[in-house]
Motif scaffolding. Structure first.
Motif, PDB file in Angstrom:
ATOM      1  N   ASP A   1       0.719  -1.356  -0.115  1.00  0.00           N
ATOM      2  CA  ASP A   1      -0.036   0.007  -0.058  1.00  0.00           C
ATOM      3  C   ASP A   1       0.919   1.364  -0.087  1.00  0.00           C
ATOM      4  OD1 ASP A   1      -2.570   1.257   0.045  1.00  0.00           O
ATOM      5  OD2 ASP A   1      -2.580   1.728   2.290  1.00  0.00           O
ATOM      6  N   LYS A   2       2.079   1.177   0.829  1.00  0.00           N
ATOM      7  CA  LYS A   2       2.968   2.381   0.565  1.00  0.00           C
ATOM      8  C   LYS A   2       3.472   2.599  -0.511  1.00  0.00           C
ATOM      9  CE  LYS A   2       3.761   2.155   5.829  1.00  0.00           C
ATOM     10  NZ  LYS A   2       4.870   2.007   6.833  1.00  0.00           N
ATOM     11  N   ARG A   3       3.909   1.613  -0.951  1.00  0.00           N
ATOM     12  CA  ARG A   3       4.796   1.587  -2.529  1.00  0.00           C
ATOM     13  C   ARG A   3       3.742   2.170  -3.573  1.00  0.00           C
ATOM     14  NH1 ARG A   3       6.387  -4.234  -4.674  1.00  0.00           N
ATOM     15  NH2 ARG A   3       7.441  -3.087  -6.018  1.00  0.00           N
ATOM     16  N   TRP A   4       2.468   1.737  -3.446  1.00  0.00           N
ATOM     17  CA  TRP A   4       1.699   2.356  -4.506  1.00  0.00           C
ATOM     18  C   TRP A   4       1.226   3.928  -4.208  1.00  0.00           C
ATOM     19  CZ3 TRP A   4      -2.705  -0.784  -6.647  1.00  0.00           C
ATOM     20  CH2 TRP A   4      -2.191  -2.302  -7.054  1.00  0.00           C
ATOM     21  N   ALA A   5       1.217   4.389  -2.878  1.00  0.00           N
ATOM     22  CA  ALA A   5       0.691   5.658  -2.453  1.00  0.00           C
ATOM     23  C   ALA A   5       2.008   6.518  -2.804  1.00  0.00           C
ATOM     24  CB  ALA A   5       0.577   5.811  -1.069  1.00  0.00           C
ATOM     25  N   ALA A   6       3.313   6.049  -2.682  1.00  0.00           N
ATOM     26  CA  ALA A   6       4.450   7.000  -2.789  1.00  0.00           C
ATOM     27  C   ALA A   6       4.576   7.164  -4.512  1.00  0.00           C
ATOM     28  CB  ALA A   6       5.589   6.055  -2.390  1.00  0.00           C
ATOM     29  N   LEU A   7       4.054   6.352  -5.434  1.00  0.00           N
ATOM     30  CA  LEU A   7       4.125   6.313  -6.929  1.00  0.00           C
ATOM     31  C   LEU A   7       3.084   7.233  -7.299  1.00  0.00           C
ATOM     32  CD1 LEU A   7       4.724   2.988  -8.256  1.00  0.00           C
ATOM     33  CD2 LEU A   7       6.267   4.741  -8.282  1.00  0.00           C
ATOM     34  N   ALA A   8       2.010   7.448  -6.513  1.00  0.00           N
ATOM     35  CA  ALA A   8       0.881   8.498  -6.769  1.00  0.00           C
ATOM     36  C   ALA A   8       1.231   9.929  -6.375  1.00  0.00           C
ATOM     37  CB  ALA A   8      -0.552   7.691  -6.257  1.00  0.00           C
ATOM     38  N   ARG A   9       1.937  10.018  -5.408  1.00  0.00           N
ATOM     39  CA  ARG A   9       2.146  11.243  -4.853  1.00  0.00           C
ATOM     40  C   ARG A   9       2.388  12.270  -5.700  1.00  0.00           C
ATOM     41  NH1 ARG A   9       0.123  14.269  -0.715  1.00  0.00           N
ATOM     42  NH2 ARG A   9       1.289  16.293  -0.499  1.00  0.00           N
ATOM     43  N   PRO A  10       3.335  11.979  -6.844  1.00  0.00           N
ATOM     44  CA  PRO A  10       3.824  13.063  -7.643  1.00  0.00           C
ATOM     45  C   PRO A  10       2.712  13.650  -8.383  1.00  0.00           C
ATOM     46  CG  PRO A  10       5.108  11.244  -8.021  1.00  0.00           C
ATOM     47  CD  PRO A  10       4.097  10.816  -7.047  1.00  0.00           C
ATOM     48  N   LEU A  11       1.471  13.246  -8.566  1.00  0.00           N
ATOM     49  CA  LEU A  11       0.540  14.031  -9.055  1.00  0.00           C
ATOM     50  C   LEU A  11      -0.149  15.108  -8.219  1.00  0.00           C
ATOM     51  CD1 LEU A  11      -1.699  11.113 -10.613  1.00  0.00           C
ATOM     52  CD2 LEU A  11      -0.394  12.522 -11.887  1.00  0.00           C
ATOM     53  N   VAL A  12       0.076  15.010  -7.000  1.00  0.00           N
ATOM     54  CA  VAL A  12      -0.587  16.112  -5.987  1.00  0.00           C
ATOM     55  C   VAL A  12       0.764  17.160  -6.201  1.00  0.00           C
ATOM     56  CG1 VAL A  12      -1.125  16.667  -3.723  1.00  0.00           C
ATOM     57  CG2 VAL A  12      -1.877  14.852  -4.800  1.00  0.00           C
ATOM     58  N   ASP A  13       2.127  16.713  -5.929  1.00  0.00           N
ATOM     59  CA  ASP A  13       3.103  17.668  -6.234  1.00  0.00           C
ATOM     60  C   ASP A  13       2.934  18.462  -7.526  1.00  0.00           C
ATOM     61  OD1 ASP A  13       3.858  16.570  -3.562  1.00  0.00           O
ATOM     62  OD2 ASP A  13       5.473  15.196  -4.432  1.00  0.00           O
ATOM     63  N   ASP A  14       2.804  17.922  -8.630  1.00  0.00           N
ATOM     64  CA  ASP A  14       2.647  18.470  -9.834  1.00  0.00           C
ATOM     65  C   ASP A  14       1.462  19.482  -9.665  1.00  0.00           C
ATOM     66  OD1 ASP A  14       3.666  18.679 -12.794  1.00  0.00           O
ATOM     67  OD2 ASP A  14       1.512  18.173 -13.195  1.00  0.00           O
ATOM     68  N   TYR A  15       0.475  19.056  -9.169  1.00  0.00           N
ATOM     69  CA  TYR A  15      -0.626  20.255  -8.966  1.00  0.00           C
ATOM     70  C   TYR A  15      -0.309  21.429  -8.379  1.00  0.00           C
ATOM     71  CZ  TYR A  15      -4.799  22.193  -6.541  1.00  0.00           C
ATOM     72  OH  TYR A  15      -5.551  22.885  -5.955  1.00  0.00           O
ATOM     73  N   VAL A  16       0.502  21.293  -7.197  1.00  0.00           N
ATOM     74  CA  VAL A  16       0.968  22.475  -6.493  1.00  0.00           C
ATOM     75  C   VAL A  16       1.794  23.258  -7.319  1.00  0.00           C
ATOM     76  CG1 VAL A  16       2.300  23.156  -4.509  1.00  0.00           C
ATOM     77  CG2 VAL A  16       0.726  21.177  -4.316  1.00  0.00           C
ATOM     78  N   LYS A  17       2.538  22.598  -8.051  1.00  0.00           N
ATOM     79  CA  LYS A  17       3.661  23.478  -9.036  1.00  0.00           C
ATOM     80  C   LYS A  17       2.677  24.227 -10.175  1.00  0.00           C
ATOM     81  CE  LYS A  17       7.386  22.843 -12.137  1.00  0.00           C
ATOM     82  NZ  LYS A  17       8.224  21.742 -12.863  1.00  0.00           N
ATOM     83  N   ARG A  18       1.791  23.596 -10.801  1.00  0.00           N
ATOM     84  CA  ARG A  18       0.970  24.191 -11.710  1.00  0.00           C
ATOM     85  C   ARG A  18       0.162  25.298 -11.080  1.00  0.00           C
ATOM     86  NH1 ARG A  18      -2.790  21.473 -13.494  1.00  0.00           N
ATOM     87  NH2 ARG A  18      -2.570  19.417 -12.460  1.00  0.00           N
ATOM     88  N   MET A  19      -0.477  25.223  -9.824  1.00  0.00           N
ATOM     89  CA  MET A  19      -1.365  26.090  -9.357  1.00  0.00           C
ATOM     90  C   MET A  19      -0.467  27.457  -9.187  1.00  0.00           C
ATOM     91  SD  MET A  19      -4.080  24.951  -9.644  1.00  0.00           S
ATOM     92  CE  MET A  19      -3.741  24.161 -11.231  1.00  0.00           C
ATOM     93  N   LYS A  20       0.857  27.206  -8.846  1.00  0.00           N
ATOM     94  CA  LYS A  20       1.772  28.364  -8.450  1.00  0.00           C
ATOM     95  C   LYS A  20       2.015  29.061  -9.447  1.00  0.00           C
ATOM     96  CE  LYS A  20       6.280  29.377  -6.173  1.00  0.00           C
ATOM     97  NZ  LYS A  20       7.354  28.660  -5.490  1.00  0.00           N
TER      98      LYS A  20
END
Length: 341
Positions: free
Chosen positions: A302-321
């Motif tokens: 579960d942790k492995r999968w969550a770590a791989l998905a997290r970049p989508l949120v990080d990219d969202y923050v970057k794009r909103m900035k």
């Protein structure tokens, strides 16, 4: 003289009862057209729309009369928001993800937010409406937003069991909207297929699986063409749905009607979330009744999968900035809200 007295008394009675009738009941019914773009007449959310409408009509004492159009009878999802803005429809429902780029700040709720089992539709609906009240995103300024509701349950359903990343890799996964960005993160291939064709695509083997809420296992009978459901709630995406009224229609309503609509809308936030949780549960039970297997990932996986998905949120923050929007503040708000008991 006697006739004059009788008519005067009769007139006084009419005036008295006229003053006793509430403004809501005294006026002629105002006609409102309400369209769903996503949910057909038998869907649980469509039934919730009918309950919402019934409560509005009851609480306004017939002051409004709503005509409801289920999905497939009026306006398609991509056109719904503009149809509300232009006043083609008075009240409409759709998903923010169907108008990509129109709701940049709100699209965060489409991404994997790592809720795990706490990502119930009730919780997501509470967070989404709290988010709207706090940030008042400009993307909804051209309508009267009545409420948001949503889920974080776009989990994986497949023809073969998927318990590890290694088993996920290489699969062809039907994924719509923002969810289409998820399979490549796991080494899988995203396939774009209209929802109406998904059953046949899976049945014929042109896709190996799908990312979709469990309610579709029963609602679209997808449980018949997949055999396994992987409960990857820590790495799955979600959706945000809106109910909105055209500004022109809203501004034409009397203040007492407006007040009642706002009160009922606020009361129904959680009811929409609860209904989604109910139909997700029904979908799971339907799949199990067919002999399908429900897979729970190990904590490590579960942790492995969550770590791989997290970049989508990080990219969202970057794009909103880059758009000068407070994406980082929105993510912080969601993280704080997640910690509340």
């Amino acid at each position: 003289m006697k006739k004059v007295f009788v008519f005067s008394a009769f007139g006084m009675l009419i005036a008295f009862f006229g003053f006793c009738v509430s403004p809501l009941a005294a006026q002629q019914s105002i006609k409102i057209n309400f369209a769903s773009s996503l949910f057909g007449p038998t869907h649980g959310i469509s039934k919730m729309h009918e309950e919402f409408i019934g409560e509005l009509e009851k609480r306004t004492s017939g002051g409004i009369k709503v005509t409801y159009h289920p999905a497939g009878t009026f306006i398609a999802p991509p056109q719904m928001y503009d149809s509300i803005v232009k006043g083609i429809i008075d009240v409409g429902e759709s998903a923010c993800g169907y108008t990509r780029g129109r709701f940049p700040l709100t699209e965060v709720f489409d991404f994997p937010l790592g809720f795990g089992d706490a990502g119930t539709a009730v919780n997501l609906t509470r967070i989404q409406n709290a988010y709207y009240e706090k940030f008042r995103p400009k993307e909804f300024e051209d309508v009267k937003l009545l409420l948001l509701f949503g889920q974080q349950s776009q989990i994986l359903h497949t023809k073969k069991p998927v318990r590890t990343l290694e088993e996920y890799k290489g699969l062809r996964i039907r994924a719509a909207g923002t969810a289409a960005q998820v399979p490549p993160l796991f080494g899988a291939v995203a396939i774009s297929v209209p929802a109406t064709e998904t059953y046949d695509v899976l049945r014929k083997g042109a896709a190996d699986g799908i990312l979709i809420p469990p309610e579709a296992l029963k609602g679209y009978r997808l449980g018949e063409v997949v055999k396994y459901t992987t409960r990857n709630y820590s790495s799955c995406g979600g959706a945000s749905f809106f109910l909105a009224m055209s500004k022109k229609k809203w501004e034409s309503l009397p203040p007492d009607i407006q007040k009642t609509i706002e009160e009922v809308s606020k009361e129904f936030h959680v009811k929409y979330g609860q209904r989604w949780d109910d139909i997700d549960r029904e979908g799971m039970e339907f799949a199990k009744s067919l002999g399908n297997e429900i897979i729970t990932l190990s904590p490590e996986e579960d942790k492995r999968w969550a770590a791989l998905a997290r970049p989508l949120v990080d990219d969202y923050v970057k794009r909103m900035k880059e758009k000068d929007l407070p994406g980082d503040k929105v993510v912080e708000f969601i993280e704080t809200f997640k910690q509340r008991k």
